[in-house]
Write a protein that holds these residues in place. Structure first.
Motif, short mmCIF file in Angstrom:
data_model
loop_
_atom_site.label_atom_id
_atom_site.label_comp_id
_atom_site.label_asym_id
_atom_site.label_seq_id
_atom_site.Cartn_x
_atom_site.Cartn_y
_atom_site.Cartn_z
N UNK A 152 55.36 -48.26 14.62
CA UNK A 152 55.53 -46.83 14.89
C UNK A 152 55.12 -46.00 13.67
N UNK A 153 55.54 -46.43 12.49
CA UNK A 153 55.21 -45.69 11.27
C UNK A 153 53.72 -45.76 10.95
N UNK A 158 50.50 -37.33 14.88
CA UNK A 158 50.39 -36.76 16.22
C UNK A 158 50.87 -37.71 17.30
N UNK A 159 50.54 -38.99 17.16
CA UNK A 159 50.99 -39.98 18.13
C UNK A 159 52.50 -40.18 18.03
N UNK A 160 53.02 -40.19 16.82
CA UNK A 160 54.46 -40.32 16.64
C UNK A 160 55.19 -39.16 17.32
N UNK A 161 54.70 -37.94 17.07
CA UNK A 161 55.34 -36.75 17.66
C UNK A 161 55.29 -36.81 19.18
N UNK A 162 54.15 -37.24 19.73
CA UNK A 162 54.00 -37.31 21.19
C UNK A 162 55.04 -38.26 21.79
N UNK A 163 55.21 -39.42 21.17
CA UNK A 163 56.21 -40.36 21.67
C UNK A 163 57.63 -39.79 21.57
N UNK A 164 57.97 -39.26 20.40
CA UNK A 164 59.32 -38.72 20.21
C UNK A 164 59.60 -37.60 21.20
N UNK A 186 52.42 -50.48 23.91
CA UNK A 186 51.39 -49.58 23.37
C UNK A 186 51.65 -49.28 21.89
N UNK A 187 52.91 -49.00 21.56
CA UNK A 187 53.25 -48.71 20.17
C UNK A 187 52.93 -49.92 19.31
N UNK A 188 53.33 -51.10 19.77
CA UNK A 188 53.07 -52.34 19.01
C UNK A 188 51.57 -52.62 18.87
N UNK A 189 50.78 -52.11 19.83
CA UNK A 189 49.32 -52.28 19.76
C UNK A 189 48.65 -51.18 18.96
N UNK A 191 48.66 -47.93 19.68
CA UNK A 191 48.05 -46.92 20.56
C UNK A 191 49.01 -45.77 20.80
N UNK A 192 48.42 -44.63 21.13
CA UNK A 192 49.19 -43.44 21.44
C UNK A 192 49.62 -43.39 22.88
N UNK A 193 50.40 -42.40 23.21
CA UNK A 193 50.95 -42.20 24.55
C UNK A 193 49.86 -42.12 25.61
N UNK A 194 48.75 -41.50 25.28
CA UNK A 194 47.67 -41.29 26.26
C UNK A 194 46.42 -42.11 26.00
N UNK A 195 46.53 -43.13 25.17
CA UNK A 195 45.35 -43.97 24.86
C UNK A 195 45.07 -44.96 25.97
#
Length: 195
Positions: A152-153, A158-164, A186-189, A191-195
């Motif tokens: 996650x870190x 932007x991807x972190x904010x989208x997930x939160x 997806x996070x472990x891979x 990738x972002x929420x919309x990837x």
């Protein structure tokens, strides 16, 4: 029309409900010397490399969106923040040609101010990732799943904010948990929420 981009013509031709209103907005914007482009399926008006305004339509209104509207002096109180989560952009909304033409001078003043903001290199202070609430369920998942916190870190802010934001939107704990479980791979891979 001076400065009109033929690639954007289809947008103005296809629209039925707000056809006259957006045609008038187009005239006003082009009269300010901006470059007309087509971005995100909408007419977008730029100055140099910066996006200044965008014309878009909705069911109950059409709008002129100022990308850095939060930085403008809104003396006439015509700019609207679409939702509480929109940080930078502001809309001027219209439901008639009369409204558009009645505010033409104000819109031009705001457009010239938006150009000046862009030329000055001003930026809207956006919320940082740590400003977003971390749902309790996601906190727990970060502790329980090996590598999740590191993955996650490693995501872009932007991807972190989208997930939160997405996780926190759910009103019920079970919905938050379902969302977290669904997006763990997806996070472990990376990738972002919309990837």
């Amino acid at each position: 029309m001076n400065g009109a981009n033929p690639k954007a013509d289809w947008y103005f031709e296809k629209e039925e409900q707000w056809k006259d209103e957006i045609a008038e907005l187009r005239k006003i914007v082009l009269d300010c010397g901006l470059t007309e482009e087509l971005k995100w399926g909408c007419p977008c008006y730029t100055h140099g490399q910066g996006n200044i305004v965008l014309i878009h339509v909705f069911k109950t209104y059409c709008a002129l969106l100022f990308f850095k509207g939060a930085l403008l002096q809104d003396g006439k109180q015509i700019l609207i923040q679409q939702t509480a989560n929109v940080q930078s952009a502001r809309q001027a909304r219209f439901t008639s040609v009369r409204e558009v033409t009645g505010k033409a001078a104000v819109l031009k003043k705001y457009i010239y101010e938006a150009i000046a903001v862009e030329e000055a290199g001003l930026k809207v202070a956006l919320k940082k990732t740590e400003d977003y609430p971390v749902p309790e369920e996601f906190q727990q998942a970060l502790q329980e799943h090996a590598g999740l916190k590191t993955a996650f870190e490693a995501l872009t802010p932007g991807r972190q904010k989208a997930y939160l934001f997405y996780f926190a939107q759910a009103k019920q704990a079970k919905t938050r948990m379902a969302r977290i479980e669904k997006y763990l791979p997806l996070i472990l891979a990376g990738k972002g929420l919309n990837d």
